[in-house]
Write a protein that holds these residues in place. Sequence first.
Motif, PDB file in Angstrom:
ATOM      1  N   ASP A  50       0.814  -1.214   0.000  1.00 43.04           N
ATOM      2  CA  ASP A  50       0.000   0.000   0.000  1.00 43.04           C
ATOM      3  C   ASP A  50       0.849   1.267   0.000  1.00 43.04           C
ATOM      4  O   ASP A  50       0.302   2.358   0.076  1.00 43.04           O
ATOM      5  CB  ASP A  50      -0.934   0.002   1.215  1.00 43.04           C
ATOM      6  CG  ASP A  50      -2.026  -1.046   1.104  1.00 43.04           C
ATOM      7  OD1 ASP A  50      -2.463  -1.551   2.154  1.00 43.04           O
ATOM      8  OD2 ASP A  50      -2.429  -1.357  -0.033  1.00 43.04           O
ATOM      9  N   SER A  51       2.141   1.143  -0.051  1.00 43.85           N
ATOM     10  CA  SER A  51       3.039   2.306  -0.173  1.00 43.85           C
ATOM     11  C   SER A  51       3.539   2.373  -1.609  1.00 43.85           C
ATOM     12  O   SER A  51       4.120   1.422  -2.113  1.00 43.85           O
ATOM     13  CB  SER A  51       4.225   2.181   0.786  1.00 43.85           C
ATOM     14  OG  SER A  51       3.804   2.249   2.123  1.00 43.85           O
ATOM     15  N   TYR A  52       3.297   3.487  -2.265  1.00 40.28           N
ATOM     16  CA  TYR A  52       3.692   3.602  -3.662  1.00 40.28           C
ATOM     17  C   TYR A  52       3.739   5.061  -4.076  1.00 40.28           C
ATOM     18  O   TYR A  52       3.143   5.927  -3.433  1.00 40.28           O
ATOM     19  CB  TYR A  52       2.722   2.836  -4.570  1.00 40.28           C
ATOM     20  CG  TYR A  52       1.282   3.219  -4.378  1.00 40.28           C
ATOM     21  CD1 TYR A  52       0.484   2.552  -3.455  1.00 40.28           C
ATOM     22  CD2 TYR A  52       0.713   4.270  -5.093  1.00 40.28           C
ATOM     23  CE1 TYR A  52      -0.829   2.913  -3.254  1.00 40.28           C
ATOM     24  CE2 TYR A  52      -0.602   4.644  -4.891  1.00 40.28           C
ATOM     25  CZ  TYR A  52      -1.371   3.960  -3.969  1.00 40.28           C
ATOM     26  OH  TYR A  52      -2.671   4.330  -3.773  1.00 40.28           O
ATOM     27  N   CYS A  53       4.436   5.291  -5.143  1.00 41.42           N
ATOM     28  CA  CYS A  53       4.507   6.620  -5.762  1.00 41.42           C
ATOM     29  C   CYS A  53       4.215   6.449  -7.243  1.00 41.42           C
ATOM     30  O   CYS A  53       4.761   5.548  -7.887  1.00 41.42           O
ATOM     31  CB  CYS A  53       5.890   7.238  -5.566  1.00 41.42           C
ATOM     32  SG  CYS A  53       6.094   8.856  -6.344  1.00 41.42           S
ATOM     33  N   GLY A  89       1.557  10.184  -4.330  1.00 40.69           N
ATOM     34  CA  GLY A  89       1.759   8.907  -3.668  1.00 40.69           C
ATOM     35  C   GLY A  89       0.551   8.469  -2.875  1.00 40.69           C
ATOM     36  O   GLY A  89      -0.488   9.138  -2.883  1.00 40.69           O
ATOM     37  N   ASN A  90       0.706   7.358  -2.162  1.00 44.69           N
ATOM     38  CA  ASN A  90      -0.404   6.844  -1.378  1.00 44.69           C
ATOM     39  C   ASN A  90      -0.811   7.816  -0.268  1.00 44.69           C
ATOM     40  O   ASN A  90      -1.914   7.711   0.268  1.00 44.69           O
ATOM     41  CB  ASN A  90      -0.064   5.484  -0.772  1.00 44.69           C
ATOM     42  CG  ASN A  90       1.172   5.558   0.104  1.00 44.69           C
ATOM     43  OD1 ASN A  90       2.269   5.689  -0.407  1.00 44.69           O
ATOM     44  ND2 ASN A  90       0.993   5.453   1.401  1.00 44.69           N
ATOM     45  N   ASP A  91       0.078   8.772   0.067  1.00 42.31           N
ATOM     46  CA  ASP A  91      -0.278   9.776   1.080  1.00 42.31           C
ATOM     47  C   ASP A  91      -1.110  10.910   0.503  1.00 42.31           C
ATOM     48  O   ASP A  91      -1.547  11.803   1.232  1.00 42.31           O
ATOM     49  CB  ASP A  91       0.977  10.331   1.752  1.00 42.31           C
ATOM     50  CG  ASP A  91       1.930  10.998   0.775  1.00 42.31           C
ATOM     51  OD1 ASP A  91       2.978  11.484   1.193  1.00 42.31           O
ATOM     52  OD2 ASP A  91       1.609  11.020  -0.442  1.00 42.31           O
ATOM     53  N   SER A 137      -7.208   5.803  -5.121  1.00 47.04           N
ATOM     54  CA  SER A 137      -6.484   4.855  -4.280  1.00 47.04           C
ATOM     55  C   SER A 137      -7.130   3.478  -4.255  1.00 47.04           C
ATOM     56  O   SER A 137      -6.484   2.500  -3.875  1.00 47.04           O
ATOM     57  CB  SER A 137      -6.359   5.405  -2.862  1.00 47.04           C
ATOM     58  OG  SER A 137      -7.623   5.636  -2.300  1.00 47.04           O
ATOM     59  N   LYS A 154      -5.689   2.337  -7.685  1.00 49.31           N
ATOM     60  CA  LYS A 154      -4.396   2.921  -8.010  1.00 49.31           C
ATOM     61  C   LYS A 154      -4.347   3.389  -9.469  1.00 49.31           C
ATOM     62  O   LYS A 154      -3.294   3.297 -10.124  1.00 49.31           O
ATOM     63  CB  LYS A 154      -3.259   1.941  -7.708  1.00 49.31           C
ATOM     64  CG  LYS A 154      -3.210   1.528  -6.242  1.00 49.31           C
ATOM     65  CD  LYS A 154      -2.090   0.567  -5.986  1.00 49.31           C
ATOM     66  CE  LYS A 154      -2.029   0.187  -4.518  1.00 49.31           C
ATOM     67  NZ  LYS A 154      -3.186  -0.588  -4.074  1.00 49.31           N
ATOM     68  N   ARG A 172       7.371   2.543  -2.066  1.00 45.00           N
ATOM     69  CA  ARG A 172       7.409   3.649  -1.117  1.00 45.00           C
ATOM     70  C   ARG A 172       6.602   4.821  -1.654  1.00 45.00           C
ATOM     71  O   ARG A 172       6.406   4.946  -2.853  1.00 45.00           O
ATOM     72  CB  ARG A 172       8.854   4.077  -0.883  1.00 45.00           C
ATOM     73  CG  ARG A 172       9.592   4.346  -2.181  1.00 45.00           C
ATOM     74  CD  ARG A 172      11.060   4.572  -1.999  1.00 45.00           C
ATOM     75  NE  ARG A 172      11.719   4.704  -3.307  1.00 45.00           N
ATOM     76  CZ  ARG A 172      12.989   5.022  -3.476  1.00 45.00           C
ATOM     77  NH1 ARG A 172      13.760   5.247  -2.425  1.00 45.00           N
ATOM     78  NH2 ARG A 172      13.501   5.117  -4.695  1.00 45.00           N
ATOM     79  N   THR A 173       6.186   5.701  -0.775  1.00 45.24           N
ATOM     80  CA  THR A 173       5.481   6.893  -1.223  1.00 45.24           C
ATOM     81  C   THR A 173       6.491   7.870  -1.824  1.00 45.24           C
ATOM     82  O   THR A 173       7.706   7.654  -1.782  1.00 45.24           O
ATOM     83  CB  THR A 173       4.701   7.538  -0.064  1.00 45.24           C
ATOM     84  OG1 THR A 173       3.772   8.495  -0.593  1.00 45.24           O
ATOM     85  CG2 THR A 173       5.651   8.233   0.900  1.00 45.24           C
ATOM     86  N   CYS A 174       5.984   8.967  -2.409  1.00 51.88           N
ATOM     87  CA  CYS A 174       6.849   9.897  -3.130  1.00 51.88           C
ATOM     88  C   CYS A 174       7.756  10.690  -2.183  1.00 51.88           C
ATOM     89  O   CYS A 174       7.292  11.208  -1.174  1.00 51.88           O
ATOM     90  CB  CYS A 174       6.005  10.879  -3.945  1.00 51.88           C
ATOM     91  SG  CYS A 174       4.935  10.130  -5.164  1.00 51.88           S
TER      92      CYS A 174
END
Length: 127
Positions: free
Chosen positions: A30-33, A52-54, A73, A76, A101-103
């Motif tokens: 669930d962490s991505y950019c 990103g996911n944030d 989200s 995606k 990872r997030t951005c």
Amino acid sequence: QVQLLESGGGSVETGGSLRLSCAASGYPSDSYCMAWFRQAPGREREWVASVGNDGYKRYADSVKGRFAVSLDSTDKSLSLQMNSLKREDTAMYYCAADPRRTCWPGVHDHQSSFDSWGQGNQVTVSS
């Protein structure tokens, strides 16, 4: 393995609008950019926007205020709404993803930070 499938783009006159979409699958976490890059003939690929996911969105100065990136989200999927297009926006546009990872500012504005890419869609702006 992350797979990205782009759609949209095309040709428009100066001042017009276009939309790009990118459907994603195969994310391991669930962490991505996710980002958009573009490459004009004879030029290096350049970063356009990322999210990103944030949910935090960043834009290159050249498109700030004209382009809007959005992320769904739930699946995606990534979009890029391009308004007030200029001739210098003409390029092949690519969707990219870092599925780990997030951005990170200063990191995810470089193509080397992404290992998954869409096939590219052409955007042509004419006067």
